[in-house]
Design a protein around this motif. Structure first.
Motif, PDB file in Angstrom:
ATOM      1  N   GLU A 176      -7.245  -9.274   2.986  1.00 51.20           N
ATOM      2  CA  GLU A 176      -8.577  -8.764   2.663  1.00 51.20           C
ATOM      3  C   GLU A 176      -8.682  -7.271   2.969  1.00 51.20           C
ATOM      4  N   LEU A 177      -8.103  -6.850   4.072  1.00 48.89           N
ATOM      5  CA  LEU A 177      -8.159  -5.429   4.438  1.00 48.89           C
ATOM      6  C   LEU A 177      -7.322  -4.582   3.483  1.00 48.89           C
ATOM      7  N   ARG A 178      -6.273  -5.169   2.935  1.00 49.65           N
ATOM      8  CA  ARG A 178      -5.422  -4.434   1.986  1.00 49.65           C
ATOM      9  C   ARG A 178      -6.105  -4.236   0.639  1.00 49.65           C
ATOM     10  N   ARG A 179      -7.119  -5.022   0.334  1.00 48.43           N
ATOM     11  CA  ARG A 179      -7.827  -4.884  -0.940  1.00 48.43           C
ATOM     12  C   ARG A 179      -8.803  -3.706  -0.927  1.00 48.43           C
ATOM     13  N   LEU A 180      -9.171  -3.223   0.250  1.00 49.12           N
ATOM     14  CA  LEU A 180     -10.150  -2.155   0.375  1.00 49.12           C
ATOM     15  C   LEU A 180      -9.500  -0.805   0.111  1.00 49.12           C
ATOM     16  N   HIS A 181     -10.344   0.212  -0.137  1.00 47.20           N
ATOM     17  CA  HIS A 181      -9.865   1.585  -0.286  1.00 47.20           C
ATOM     18  C   HIS A 181     -10.299   2.398   0.932  1.00 47.20           C
TER      19      HIS A 181
END
Length: 363
Positions: free
Chosen positions: A291-296
């Protein structure tokens, strides 16, 4: 505080030339390549008059808003930040030109006292006035500015109307939110109607932190923003994660300031507490790390090599945009990125390509 003048961070010229034995075909090919380089400059190729940088973390101060801010600080005997006091539209463009910033996305810095303690109606009026001012800058300087429109967030109905106006009338590129408003972070259910509407519009949502109202006394002798600002980004990311907001609202493209605050360092700890929960898939379908990797995340005041190393271990380069936090910090932070040993492709991705993917109008 960064006291280095951004104008001192220049770019050094370099070129390659054909030798006397080069063929006519090679010479013409070289000219073609040179022409292409001049038309589409890169941040990796130093020495060009302008680079392709897009700054996704650029603050602006409409005169009425600026006066309210400075009066608010005066009333509390808080020192002014010199770069903010000196901010003008003409100076922004001058500094952008001198540092190779082709375009910047305008956003308000997080407002102290939740809109200066003026109340919901006045805060809503101020939000509209600020968005109009930024839209005027966009019209007056085509191609140089985008807009993350601000929302008061103090009354849901008024906030929803401002979202409609920002996108449909002002043609904003996204929405700018604070990490918290009073005692509520963005995962709070009070903001669900707003987040739902932003998800429906598949919006880019940029989040800027502040010293939360709970925590200004935790500065342990330093200026409160030094420690508490990055921590508030972590609080709001965690609130969005654990409330299931990231899971439910998959069409929002989130962009968080300052390399995600302390998220790169805290991700493993959050995972150790929540990663094995039986209901993990309900609030984190791709796991905590996924989930954190999907953020910018932007690079504003986070180009210190260990900070970037932590961020780039957590997320792919495709999720990182160039940001500066101007006028609090200078435009020239790209020089720090150029020292990290990144490939030319990675520098270009961070410098402008990822921002262009989020906001195709800027291509």
């Amino acid at each position: 505080m960064n006291t280095r003048d951004p104008r001192s961070r220049g770019y050094h010229s370099c070129c390659t030339c054909c030798g006397p034995s080069s063929s006519r075909r090679g010479f013409l090919a070289g000219l073609g390549a040179l022409g292409a380089a001049l038309v589409v400059p890169t941040i990796a190729a130093r020495g060009q008059a302008k680079t392709a940088l897009i700054d996704t973390h650029l603050h602006f101060y409409p005169p009425e808003y600026q006066k309210l801010w400075l009066d608010y600080e005066d009333a509390r005997k808080q020192p002014h930040f010199s770069g903010q006091v000196a901010w003008t539209r003409s100076k922004v463009i001058e500094d952008m030109d001198q540092n190779g910033v082709r375009a910047g996305i305008l956003s308000l810095a997080s407002t102290p006292g939740v809109w200066f303690d003026v109340g919901p109606a006045e805060a809503g009026r101020l939000a509209r006035a600020c968005n109009e001012y930024a839209a005027e800058m966009m019209r007056d300087h085509p191609g140089r500015f985008g807009l993350f429109a601000t929302l008061s967030m103090l009354e849901v109905d008024a906030t929803l109307k401002e979202i409609e106006y920002a996108f449909d009338t002002l043609k904003a590129d996204g929405i700018g939110l604070q990490s918290s408003y009073g005692d509520k972070w963005l995962g709070n259910m009070a903001y669900k109607p707003v987040i739902e509407e932003l998800n429906r519009r598949k919006a880019v949502v940029y989040v800027h932190p502040l010293v939360a109202s709970c925590c200004s006394a935790l500065s342990v002798g330093t200026f409160p923003a030094v420690i508490e600002v990055p921590h508030d980004t972590t609080r709001t990311v965690t609130s969005l994660l654990l409330s299931g907001s990231f899971a439910r609202f998959r069409d929002i493209k989130w962009l968080f300031s300052h390399a995600g605050g302390t998220i790169p360092m805290m991700a493993g700890r959050i995972n150790s507490f929540y990663g094995a929960r039986p209901n993990l898939k309900e609030f984190a379908p791709e796991g905590i790390e996924g989930e954190l990797r999907r953020l910018h995340y932007d690079t504003a005041n986070a180009t210190f090599a260990p900070s970037m190393a932590a961020l780039m271990k957590l997320v792919p380069i495709s999720q990182i945009t160039y940001g500066t936090d101007y006028p609090y910090f200078g435009f020239g932070q790209v020089a720090d990125l150029q020292k990290l040993g990144l490939t030319a492709g990675d520098l270009d991705a961070i410098g402008h390509e990822n921002a262009e993917r989020l906001i195709p109008r800027l291509k």
